[in-house]
Design a protein around this motif. Sequence first.
Motif, PDB file in Angstrom:
ATOM      1  N   TYR A   1      -7.236  -1.834 -15.985  1.00 30.80           N
ATOM      2  CA  TYR A   1      -5.953  -2.228 -15.314  1.00 30.80           C
ATOM      3  C   TYR A   1      -6.637  -3.474 -14.597  1.00 30.80           C
TER       4      TYR A   1
ATOM      5  N   HIS B   1      -1.599   4.186 -12.506  1.00 34.53           N
ATOM      6  CA  HIS B   1      -2.810   4.009 -12.925  1.00 34.53           C
ATOM      7  C   HIS B   1      -3.381   4.990 -13.868  1.00 34.53           C
TER       8      HIS B   1
ATOM      9  N   ARG C   1      -0.168  -4.415 -12.602  1.00 37.05           N
ATOM     10  CA  ARG C   1      -0.940  -3.516 -13.259  1.00 37.05           C
ATOM     11  C   ARG C   1      -1.639  -4.044 -14.549  1.00 37.05           C
TER      12      ARG C   1
ATOM     13  N   ASP D   1     -11.870  -0.768 -12.128  1.00 35.12           N
ATOM     14  CA  ASP D   1     -12.954   0.347 -12.539  1.00 35.12           C
ATOM     15  C   ASP D   1     -12.273   1.325 -13.289  1.00 35.12           C
ATOM     16  N   THR D   2     -10.981   1.169 -13.579  1.00 34.11           N
ATOM     17  CA  THR D   2     -10.529   2.515 -14.363  1.00 34.11           C
ATOM     18  C   THR D   2      -9.637   2.012 -15.590  1.00 34.11           C
TER      19      THR D   2
ATOM     20  N   ARG E   1       0.933  -1.145   0.074  1.00 30.70           N
ATOM     21  CA  ARG E   1       0.010   0.079  -0.198  1.00 30.70           C
ATOM     22  C   ARG E   1       0.849   1.431  -0.136  1.00 30.70           C
TER      23      ARG E   1
ATOM     24  N   ASP F   1      -5.507  -4.654 -11.915  1.00 28.64           N
ATOM     25  CA  ASP F   1      -5.508  -4.780 -10.397  1.00 28.64           C
ATOM     26  C   ASP F   1      -6.517  -3.420 -10.122  1.00 28.64           C
ATOM     27  N   THR F   2      -6.870  -2.668 -10.812  1.00 36.24           N
ATOM     28  CA  THR F   2      -7.905  -1.734 -10.608  1.00 36.24           C
ATOM     29  C   THR F   2      -9.019  -1.689 -11.848  1.00 36.24           C
TER      30      THR F   2
END
Length: 556
Positions: free
Chosen positions: A294, A286, A402, A299-300, A117, A296-297
């Motif tokens: 992505y 990101h 990523r 929503d973007t 993190r 690992d994310t």
Amino acid sequence: MPLTLYRNGSVYSAADPLATAMLIDGDTVAWIGTEHAAESLADARMKQVDLQGALVTPGFVDSHVHVTETGMALASVDLTHARSLREVLVLVAAARSATAGTLLGHGWDETGWPERRTPTAVDLDRAAGGQDVYLSRIDVHSAVVSSSLAARCALHGLDGWLGDGLVVRAAHAVARDATRTFTDAQRSAHQLRALRAAAAAGYVAVAEMSAPHVGSAEDLRLLADLTDGTSAAPADGMAHTLPQVLPYWGQAVSSTEEARAVLAGLGTPVLGLAGDLNIDGSLGSHSALLRTPYSDTPDTRGIQYLTVQQVADHLAATSELGIQAGFHVIGDGAMDIAVEGLRQAAQRVGIEAVRSAGHRFEHVEMADAAAIAALSEHSVTVSVQPSFDTLWGGPGGMYETRLGSDRFAELNPIAAFFAAGVPVCCGSDSPVTGLNPWASVRAALQHHRSDARISARAAFIGHSRAGWRAARERDPLLGQLVPGAPASFAVWDVEELMVQVADERVQSWSTDPRARTPLLPALDTGSDPRCLQTVHRGTELYSGPGFSDEAAGFHQ
């Protein structure tokens, strides 16, 4: 530089791959040849330098640098080697008592930390005891700030304020600008620090990728004053000769009239409206624009800063004026925008105008075969950073985190650019990666994917002669050591010289003189060559410890 004969070493020259000596006459290479021939050349007029086995190469060109940001990073808390969040906080706490004003740090990268993190404002508040803190991520597209700095800058509620101290987009820009309220003297000191570090690393020139969101026009003017000899003496009182700065300004224009107005308003000449004119951001933050989300994310897909229309307008206007344009392009979604912009610009002003302008794209990390073909068709130079692969490529690296296992392996396809005839130049993106040219050459030679590797010779040219070509230097000999070329070179203490190729199926080294191939340093010895001297156009920029009249064999 007086008439100077360098001898008893190795000279990297296509004119004579066996050369061991070089004669410099003022600012020009006068002769290159063997030690035996040098014996007959030497006379009392010459200053002679016994290289004691050292290697002389053309000086390096870093094709993508942010000079002021690099100087700031060199003076900030170095977080590039922190292997955990805890280590970052320990470094911040240790710097607290020695820092007046905002505590600055650079280089953290959470993707390899056990905590997985980013630091938070609360973390920084505890470590710094309530002091203002700004820590830029290694890609400089995001940062973390303390609660006090967030309050002072009124970051809460801004676009890009993520609520826990991490800032991107507009919030990051506001926080960043708050840490850069320099006097002219302070700004010049940062620039001087960066350029001296570049000279000590063997660079004779750096391409400054300035832009409104990176630094002001005044920043660029101060840099020009510092390097053209018109500035006042530096605050430290030391005389200085510095690497040549190849300046770019990344500001979008929609017409030839606007382009002329922007260029006139800068107050200092630039090589083009190119560089870090962002179509997107970075993978680490990101914000690189992807075709699909992505891994690992999910929503973007990242951030889009420019439209196809804006890209096409900019390329058409600059092509009509015959000046370079360029963009920061990382994600495949951004690459799609760049390619379509090229095509639309070519339809408006003609493909020959686009080709002859010599446009350049920076980074180009995600380019498929169709995109590479379009770059070749439009004669676009790509300015790549091989060390990105060393930092983030390979299994388990940031790219895989990523992008996932299906996409990450295709990043930074350096060999594919060469195979398609796309001009390639290389740089560091400092302060994102350090001013270490041999590490960057090694990264191109040892790309994590074998079919993306290039030879050490191709990589060296990408870090030297190709940098001058990308900047449209008129002298075709600059970046080479041949008779008649400018005397721009660096001297290196090396452990071993060899010929190195990119294909592991082929024997990768040779010291057989019959190969007639100039030798470069072995880059797998565990240590990089050490710069002893840097000279540009006959003027010494750097002389290292031990390379003096007494210690290095100078004699009249």
